[in-house]
Design a protein around this motif. Structure first.
Motif, mmCIF file in Angstrom:
data_model
loop_
_atom_site.group_PDB
_atom_site.id
_atom_site.type_symbol
_atom_site.label_atom_id
_atom_site.label_comp_id
_atom_site.label_asym_id
_atom_site.label_seq_id
_atom_site.Cartn_x
_atom_site.Cartn_y
_atom_site.Cartn_z
ATOM 1 N N HIS A 91 7.311 -70.074 -50.493
ATOM 2 C CA HIS A 91 7.891 -68.794 -51.299
ATOM 3 C C HIS A 91 9.228 -68.871 -52.294
ATOM 4 O O HIS A 91 9.638 -67.950 -52.620
ATOM 5 N N GLY A 92 9.318 -69.943 -52.523
ATOM 6 C CA GLY A 92 10.576 -70.337 -53.448
ATOM 7 C C GLY A 92 11.772 -69.529 -53.118
ATOM 8 O O GLY A 92 12.328 -69.460 -52.058
ATOM 9 N N GLY A 93 12.276 -68.787 -53.993
ATOM 10 C CA GLY A 93 13.460 -67.834 -53.797
ATOM 11 C C GLY A 93 13.062 -66.511 -53.477
ATOM 12 O O GLY A 93 13.884 -65.571 -53.952
ATOM 13 N N TRP A 148 12.185 -63.799 -48.398
ATOM 14 C CA TRP A 148 12.533 -62.511 -47.796
ATOM 15 C C TRP A 148 11.885 -61.317 -48.583
ATOM 16 O O TRP A 148 11.128 -60.625 -47.738
ATOM 17 N N SER A 149 11.915 -61.295 -49.913
ATOM 18 C CA SER A 149 11.538 -60.190 -50.593
ATOM 19 C C SER A 149 9.868 -60.020 -50.345
ATOM 20 O O SER A 149 9.360 -58.884 -50.399
ATOM 21 N N LEU A 150 9.064 -61.081 -50.464
ATOM 22 C CA LEU A 150 7.680 -60.825 -50.072
ATOM 23 C C LEU A 150 7.132 -61.028 -48.818
ATOM 24 O O LEU A 150 5.795 -61.032 -48.731
ATOM 25 N N ARG A 155 10.852 -75.546 -34.277
ATOM 26 C CA ARG A 155 12.095 -76.220 -34.503
ATOM 27 C C ARG A 155 13.244 -75.762 -34.308
ATOM 28 O O ARG A 155 14.335 -75.920 -33.360
ATOM 29 N N GLU A 156 13.460 -74.812 -35.028
ATOM 30 C CA GLU A 156 14.838 -74.160 -35.166
ATOM 31 C C GLU A 156 14.526 -72.389 -35.225
ATOM 32 O O GLU A 156 13.536 -72.135 -35.722
ATOM 33 N N GLN A 157 15.726 -72.094 -34.876
ATOM 34 C CA GLN A 157 15.306 -70.246 -34.473
ATOM 35 C C GLN A 157 16.803 -69.763 -35.259
ATOM 36 O O GLN A 157 17.761 -70.590 -35.423
ATOM 37 N N ARG A 188 16.438 -72.290 -42.288
ATOM 38 C CA ARG A 188 16.774 -72.197 -43.872
ATOM 39 C C ARG A 188 17.083 -70.632 -44.035
ATOM 40 O O ARG A 188 18.002 -70.234 -45.037
ATOM 41 N N SER A 189 16.110 -69.755 -43.663
ATOM 42 C CA SER A 189 16.276 -68.399 -44.187
ATOM 43 C C SER A 189 17.328 -67.978 -44.001
ATOM 44 O O SER A 189 17.788 -66.717 -44.698
ATOM 45 N N SER A 190 18.113 -68.172 -42.801
ATOM 46 C CA SER A 190 19.394 -67.577 -42.589
ATOM 47 C C SER A 190 20.379 -67.739 -43.329
ATOM 48 O O SER A 190 21.521 -67.122 -43.482
ATOM 49 N N GLY A 196 20.017 -62.697 -49.418
ATOM 50 C CA GLY A 196 19.635 -61.552 -48.869
ATOM 51 C C GLY A 196 19.449 -60.240 -49.731
ATOM 52 O O GLY A 196 20.013 -59.301 -49.320
ATOM 53 N N VAL A 197 18.722 -60.512 -50.795
ATOM 54 C CA VAL A 197 18.545 -59.296 -51.659
ATOM 55 C C VAL A 197 16.957 -59.252 -52.069
ATOM 56 O O VAL A 197 16.195 -60.254 -51.788
ATOM 57 N N TRP A 198 16.683 -58.033 -52.619
ATOM 58 C CA TRP A 198 15.086 -58.082 -52.968
ATOM 59 C C TRP A 198 15.205 -58.598 -54.327
ATOM 60 O O TRP A 198 15.420 -58.229 -55.221
ATOM 61 N N ASP A 236 8.855 -79.394 -31.691
ATOM 62 C CA ASP A 236 8.900 -79.984 -33.388
ATOM 63 C C ASP A 236 7.795 -80.825 -33.399
ATOM 64 O O ASP A 236 7.598 -81.697 -32.716
ATOM 65 N N PHE A 237 7.144 -80.267 -34.384
ATOM 66 C CA PHE A 237 5.649 -81.143 -34.590
ATOM 67 C C PHE A 237 5.804 -82.218 -35.761
ATOM 68 O O PHE A 237 6.353 -82.189 -36.814
ATOM 69 N N ALA A 238 5.458 -83.382 -35.545
ATOM 70 C CA ALA A 238 5.455 -84.566 -36.474
ATOM 71 C C ALA A 238 4.240 -84.786 -37.201
ATOM 72 O O ALA A 238 4.418 -85.458 -38.357
HETATM 73 C C1 LIG Z 1 20.751 -69.964 -51.807
HETATM 74 C C2 LIG Z 1 19.161 -69.279 -51.607
HETATM 75 C C3 LIG Z 1 19.384 -67.806 -51.667
HETATM 76 C C4 LIG Z 1 18.022 -67.002 -51.462
HETATM 77 N N1 LIG Z 1 18.134 -66.047 -51.452
HETATM 78 C C5 LIG Z 1 17.082 -65.128 -51.228
HETATM 79 C C6 LIG Z 1 17.042 -63.820 -51.545
HETATM 80 O O1 LIG Z 1 18.196 -63.033 -51.518
HETATM 81 N N2 LIG Z 1 15.905 -63.124 -51.294
HETATM 82 C C7 LIG Z 1 14.728 -63.602 -50.974
HETATM 83 O O2 LIG Z 1 13.650 -63.229 -50.876
HETATM 84 N N3 LIG Z 1 14.800 -64.912 -51.028
HETATM 85 C C8 LIG Z 1 15.811 -65.609 -51.063
HETATM 86 N N4 LIG Z 1 15.771 -66.909 -51.004
HETATM 87 C C9 LIG Z 1 14.594 -67.820 -50.784
HETATM 88 C C10 LIG Z 1 14.377 -67.684 -49.203
HETATM 89 O O3 LIG Z 1 15.395 -68.075 -48.490
HETATM 90 C C11 LIG Z 1 13.039 -68.800 -48.645
HETATM 91 O O4 LIG Z 1 12.037 -68.395 -49.630
HETATM 92 C C12 LIG Z 1 12.568 -68.453 -47.400
HETATM 93 O O5 LIG Z 1 13.755 -68.540 -46.634
HETATM 94 C C13 LIG Z 1 11.563 -69.280 -46.885
HETATM 95 O O6 LIG Z 1 11.298 -68.898 -45.498
HETATM 96 P P1 LIG Z 1 10.357 -69.311 -44.550
HETATM 97 O O7 LIG Z 1 10.176 -68.797 -43.419
HETATM 98 O O8 LIG Z 1 9.128 -70.079 -45.247
HETATM 99 O O9 LIG Z 1 11.082 -70.984 -44.258
HETATM 100 P P2 LIG Z 1 12.321 -71.534 -43.307
HETATM 101 O O10 LIG Z 1 13.391 -70.471 -42.974
HETATM 102 O O11 LIG Z 1 12.964 -72.687 -43.645
HETATM 103 O O12 LIG Z 1 11.761 -71.576 -41.713
HETATM 104 C C14 LIG Z 1 10.692 -72.620 -41.329
HETATM 105 C C15 LIG Z 1 10.542 -72.474 -39.904
HETATM 106 O O13 LIG Z 1 9.761 -73.581 -39.507
HETATM 107 C C16 LIG Z 1 10.236 -74.253 -38.759
HETATM 108 N N5 LIG Z 1 9.722 -75.595 -38.848
HETATM 109 C C17 LIG Z 1 9.614 -76.450 -40.034
HETATM 110 N N6 LIG Z 1 9.026 -77.624 -40.060
HETATM 111 C C18 LIG Z 1 8.589 -77.524 -38.592
HETATM 112 C C19 LIG Z 1 8.201 -78.643 -37.762
HETATM 113 N N7 LIG Z 1 7.721 -79.851 -38.396
HETATM 114 N N8 LIG Z 1 7.950 -78.576 -36.456
HETATM 115 C C20 LIG Z 1 8.254 -77.377 -35.830
HETATM 116 N N9 LIG Z 1 8.851 -76.157 -36.450
HETATM 117 C C21 LIG Z 1 9.060 -76.430 -37.809
HETATM 118 C C22 LIG Z 1 11.791 -74.522 -38.852
HETATM 119 O O14 LIG Z 1 12.268 -74.727 -37.689
HETATM 120 C C23 LIG Z 1 11.974 -72.909 -38.924
HETATM 121 O O15 LIG Z 1 11.678 -72.164 -37.817
HETATM 122 C C24 LIG Z 1 16.936 -67.885 -51.030
HETATM 123 C C25 LIG Z 1 16.938 -69.060 -51.038
HETATM 124 C C26 LIG Z 1 18.388 -70.048 -51.086
HETATM 125 C C27 LIG Z 1 18.275 -71.552 -50.779
#
Ligand SMILES: Cc1cc2nc3c(=O)[nH]c(=O)nc-3n(C[C@H](O)[C@H](O)[C@H](O)COP(=O)(O)OP(=O)(O)OC[C@H]3O[C@@H](n4cnc5c(N)ncnc54)[C@H](O)[C@@H]3O)c2cc1C
Length: 394
Positions: free
Chosen positions: A87-89, A92-94, A142-144, A149-151, A155-157, A291-293
């Motif tokens: 979901h790129g940047g 959260w928004s989508l 693997r992580e909460q 990374r999302s944390s 944090g904006v729309w 943690d899935f390899a």
């Molecule tokens: C600087 C920055 C600012 C951003 N600001 C915004 C914003 O303002 N608004 C917005 O909408 N978006 C923003 N984004 C984008 C947004 O952060 C990401 O699109 C979003 O975090 C992706 O979420 P996710 O749940 O897909 O991934 P993640 O948050 O990476 O979650 C992945 C999950 O999968 C788990 N996982 C991964 N691999 C494995 C494995 N092999 N085995 C077990 N578990 C695994 C991880 O532990 C984690 O729990 C920003 C990104 C960046 C870099």
């Protein structure tokens, strides 16, 4: 009296005060022609922008795909894996809209218990949408939060931030994107006004040294020639996006020739994530550390329908090189509750979000596109905070 005139009258009356005077002193001064019932507009409290007030520097990797997120079902032996990643940047928004599309595919398998792999923005909202559709859900990850990374996002729309390339924005993708964005937007409006302000609307100022009509070379949101062109999807949401308004020089305190005021939906990520986790657990959800390899290890799970919400992790897990890392770094300054506005300084790679857990300062750096380095660069954040301080020197 027209509100715009009222603002003008108020600023004329307060002209001898510092433009950064604190809001309470503004409340005490009443413009002579103010009618009862209208409060004068609050003035802005300056941000204490000093590197020694940085309490955290985080790096996040955007999982960018040229063709947009992967939301589709795939058969792995006796299991169906619904992918929901990339979901790129805009994750959260989508998230809610993307989750709704993934859950529709999961429901089509007829299973009543499903697994969600991943506990970031996408995993948590997918789990919640699945619960709302009557499914029992277990998250494996693997992580909460707050270690996902999302944390570390802003944090904006920002539903169209690095969501696909211009070529990837086919008519079919545009329809899918619009559906995701509208569904998410509706969900976010239902999360306003809750304790802890997980989601709220904030105003902000976009500042510019040059007229807004003049195109910028570079600037926030683009990393120069290494970065692809992105589509302009904003027009598809014109009815739900508040428009920014131009401000005259006397209507803001910043020492820049051009300014506009905007309103923005802000996600206070710690409070919002906690709300999602609490709601998930309350509705019978479980979280299991795993943690899935390799996707072959999915076979060890009892669930026959899985949603893969591993974000950037999907690149290693599935060997999916369509996911391109785009690095982003933010710094958090000590919270100032009175600072209730954001800033985007156009052409200076600087954006500021007034989150409840701190004032977030984001600066784009050349070479972020294709960069998977997650080591914080403290000097870069110090420099961004100093650039911000320059705006308050007037
Ligand atoms: C600087 C920055 C600012 C951003 N600001 C915004 C914003 O303002 N608004 C917005 O909408 N978006 C923003 N984004 C984008 C947004 O952060 C990401 O699109 C979003 O975090 C992706 O979420 P996710 O749940 O897909 O991934 P993640 O948050 O990476 O979650 C992945 C999950 O999968 C788990 N996982 C991964 N691999 C494995 C494995 N092999 N085995 C077990 N578990 C695994 C991880 O532990 C984690 O729990 C920003 C990104 C960046 C870099």
């Amino acid at each position: 009296m027209h509100r715009r005139q009222f603002i003008g009258a108020a600023s004329a009356t307060l002209g001898t005060l510092s433009p950064w005077a604190c809001a309470t002193s503004v409340g005490a001064a009443e413009p002579p022609d103010a009618r009862p019932g209208f409060a004068p507009p609050g003035l802005l409290v300056p941000i204490q922008a000093r590197p020694d007030r940085i309490i955290d520097v985080s790096v996040c990797t955007r999982p960018f795909r040229a063709q947009g997120p992967r939301i589709e079902a795939q058969r792995f032996g006796r299991q169906t894996v619904v992918h929901n990643y990339g979901h790129g940047g805009s994750g959260w928004s989508l998230s809610w809209g993307s989750a709704a599309q993934a859950v529709r595919l999961a429901l089509a398998t007829g299973e009543k218990r499903i697994a969600v792999i991943g506990c970031g923005a996408i995993g948590l909202t997918t789990a919640r949408e699945a619960q709302r559709a009557g499914l029992r859900v277990r998250i494996y990850c693997r992580e909460q939060p707050p270690l996902v990374r999302s944390s570390a996002a802003t944090g904006v729309w920002s539903p169209d931030s690095r969501i696909c390339t211009e070529a990837g924005a086919t008519p079919a993708f545009q329809r899918q994107w619009e559906a995701m964005a509208r569904h998410s937007f509706r969900m976010y409006q239902s999360l306003l006004g809750l304790a802890g302000d997980p989601v709220e609307w904030r105003d902000g100022y976009v500042l510019s040294d040059t007229p807004f009509e003049q195109p910028l070379v570079g600037g926030l949101g683009h990393d120069g020639p290494s970065e692809p062109d992105y589509p302009d999807l904003e027009a598809l949401l014109s009815d739900i996006r508040p428009r920014s308004v131009p401000l005259a020089r006397h209507q803001h305190p910043f020492d820049v020739p051009h300014a506009r005021r905007y309103s923005q939906l802000v996600f206070n990520l710690p409070a919002y994530t906690r709300l999602l986790m609490d709601d998930f657990m309350r509705d019978g959800g479980e979280i299991v550390h795993r943690d899935f390899a390799s996707p072959r290890q999915f076979a060890s799970l009892t669930e026959r329908t899985l949603v893969n919400a591993t974000g950037y992790g999907a690149r290693a897990l599935l060997g999916d090189e369509s996911i391109i890392p785009v690095r982003g770094q933010t710094a958090r300054l000590i919270p100032q509750r009175e600072v209730n506005y954001g800033i985007t300084y156009r052409g200076h790679n600087l954006s500021v979000v007034p989150r409840r857990d701190g004032i977030l300062v984001q600066a784009q750096a050349p070479g972020d596109f294709g960069n998977a380095d997650s080591m914080p660069d403290r000097a870069a954040s110090d420099a961004a905070v100093q650039r911000l301080a320059g705006l308050f020197k007037a």
